[in-house]
Design an enzyme around this catalytic site. Structure first.
Site, short mmCIF file in Angstrom:
data_model
loop_
_atom_site.label_atom_id
_atom_site.label_comp_id
_atom_site.label_asym_id
_atom_site.label_seq_id
_atom_site.Cartn_x
_atom_site.Cartn_y
_atom_site.Cartn_z
N ARG A 188 1.01 -1.07 0.02
CA ARG A 188 0.17 -0.02 -0.08
C ARG A 188 0.94 1.33 0.12
O ARG A 188 0.42 2.20 -0.62
CB ARG A 188 -0.82 -0.04 1.20
CG ARG A 188 -1.94 1.21 1.20
CD ARG A 188 -2.83 1.21 2.31
NE ARG A 188 -3.93 2.33 2.03
CZ ARG A 188 -3.95 3.47 2.28
NH1 ARG A 188 -2.81 3.93 2.82
NH2 ARG A 188 -5.14 4.23 2.11
N CYS A 189 1.86 0.97 0.77
CA CYS A 189 2.84 2.31 0.70
C CYS A 189 3.26 2.68 -0.47
O CYS A 189 3.75 3.84 -0.79
CB CYS A 189 3.93 2.28 1.96
SG CYS A 189 3.47 2.14 3.62
#
Length: 407
Positions: free
Chosen positions: A396-397
């Site tokens: 996600r990052c």
């Protein structure tokens, strides 16, 4: 109006995403300056790129269009005036005050094609690269003095594209980062959303010129009506006030902001290290928040002024209430084992990227958490992560959704 942005959920089918393939900035990491650059280790660039390419290929194989930060910035430099202003702003952000060094760096960047220039800015500039360009002794001394080896610091955190800005609905928030080291990253977002033909009309929910910090890892789009934001080590409460004011009064769909008060420590750096949404009623969580959490519910009153109420309780109950769910399944990192959770949280076991409801991308190394996801009925796509995980961020990052289908 078409804005090039559509993101009304964490789990809607992902159609277009922005990544940054790690570059020479990782090879400009040095052990003695890791803390300054917010890194714990030095990834091996060639392997990190191989892993990142596997990530991009995984997304493409699921029908996702992948675009890259460097290309979008280069495409946003639409004329000579934009280019000159971009170089000037970059040198300001990099803290280059000395006139001679600014002159050398301006010449250094000006001789490059746009995409190469952007990559060189991201990589950082070694002083010895400028010495070769200086034709006068004074120019040589202006960059040679002192022990610090860089005229411009590298930007190794850039492959975590989630943080410098966030797509919310049909608009974007461009952030002021918590540290000066990372705040330069937001200049690239500013350039894209001011000049890129596909994105320059996107509404602006937050601006990098604000005085208080806001970071994208603290923003989760839970539904077309509900936005979650973490009050964290990196995101301050007055930033959330400003974001709420614009999103709730100007967006077409969002009705409520849930401000989660999370611990202000590095292990809980952002809200998306505490929990992420993997299906309509399923979430990965850090085991330490399973007992109780405080959330501030922000809505507009009848006079269109923000009203706030505090709720304390179990995360499961808070999510059920505000997302109108009959049940919520929480999947703890490391199956809740204190040892496995600590190890896999260190490599972002809770930081998943949903590419569709019930379908996520995860790091292969977090095998205990991954098994729990599968047992909960989640389809997982694993990617290699021995080097990428050294930056302390997960799938996600590393991703910025530009377009998702509505869930």
């Amino acid at each position: 109006m078409e804005t090039g942005i559509h993101n009304t959920s964490e789990i809607g089918r992902l159609r277009k995403v922005m990544l940054h393939r790690p570059g020479a900035e990782l090879e400009n990491l040095m052990p003695e300056y890791l803390e300054r650059l917010l890194f714990d280790d030095i990834p091996y660039l060639r392997e990190a790129q191989r892993e990142h390419d596997a990530f991009a290929d995984c997304l493409r194989s699921q029908g996702v269009e992948v675009v890259y930060l460097t290309d979008l910035v280069a495409e946003s430099i639409t004329d000579g005036q934009v280019r000159q202003e971009f170089i000037r702003a970059f040198l300001d952000e990099a803290g280059v005050r000395d006139d001679r060094t600014r002159g050398l760096l301006t010449d250094y960047f000006s001789e490059m094609p746009d995409a190469k220039m952007v990559a060189a800015m991201m990589a950082g500039v070694r002083k010895d690269a400028l010495r070769a360009t200086g034709g006068k002794l004074g120019d040589y001394l202006s960059v040679a003095e002192g022990d610090y080896p860089f005229a411009v610091d590298p930007m190794p955190n850039l492959y975590f594209t989630r943080d410098p800005f966030a797509t919310i609905g049909t608009g974007v928030s461009i952030h002021k980062m918590h540290t000066a080291t990372r705040n330069r990253e937001t200049l690239f977002g500013k350039t894209i959303f001011e000049h890129h033909p596909a994105y320059k009309d996107a509404p602006r929910w937050y601006d990098r010129g604000q005085i208080s910090s806001l970071e994208g890892g603290d923003i989760l789009v839970l539904s077309p009506e509900v936005l979650a934001v973490g009050i964290s080590e990196r995101t301050r409460e007055d930033s959330i006030d400003a974001l709420a004011e614009t999103v709730l009064t100007r967006s077409k769909t969002f009705k409520k902001i849930l401000a989660f008060n999370i611990p202000k420590t590095r292990s809980f750096m952002h809200l998306d290290t505490v929990f992420t949404m993997v299906d309509r009623d399923k979430f990965t969580v850090h085991p330490n928040i399973l007992s109780s959490i405080t959330v501030f519910v922000m809505e507009l009153d009848e006079n269109r002024k923000i009203k706030i109420r505090q709720e304390d309780g179990r995360l499961e109950d808070i999510l059920k209430e505000h997302l109108h769910l009959d049940r919520v399944t929480l999947i703890p990192c490391g199956r809740g084992s204190s040892i496995d959770a600590a190890r896999e949280q260190w490599s972002d076991g809770s930081n998943t990227l949903a590419i569709a409801p019930g379908e996520v991308v995860v790091y292969s190394r977090n095998h205990v958490t991954n098994r729990s996801l599968e047992e909960a009925g989640i389809t997982i796509h694993t990617i290699p992560s021995a080097e990428l995980s050294r930056g302390r961020g997960g799938p996600r990052c590393m991703s910025m959704p530009l377009w998702r289908e509505d869930p």
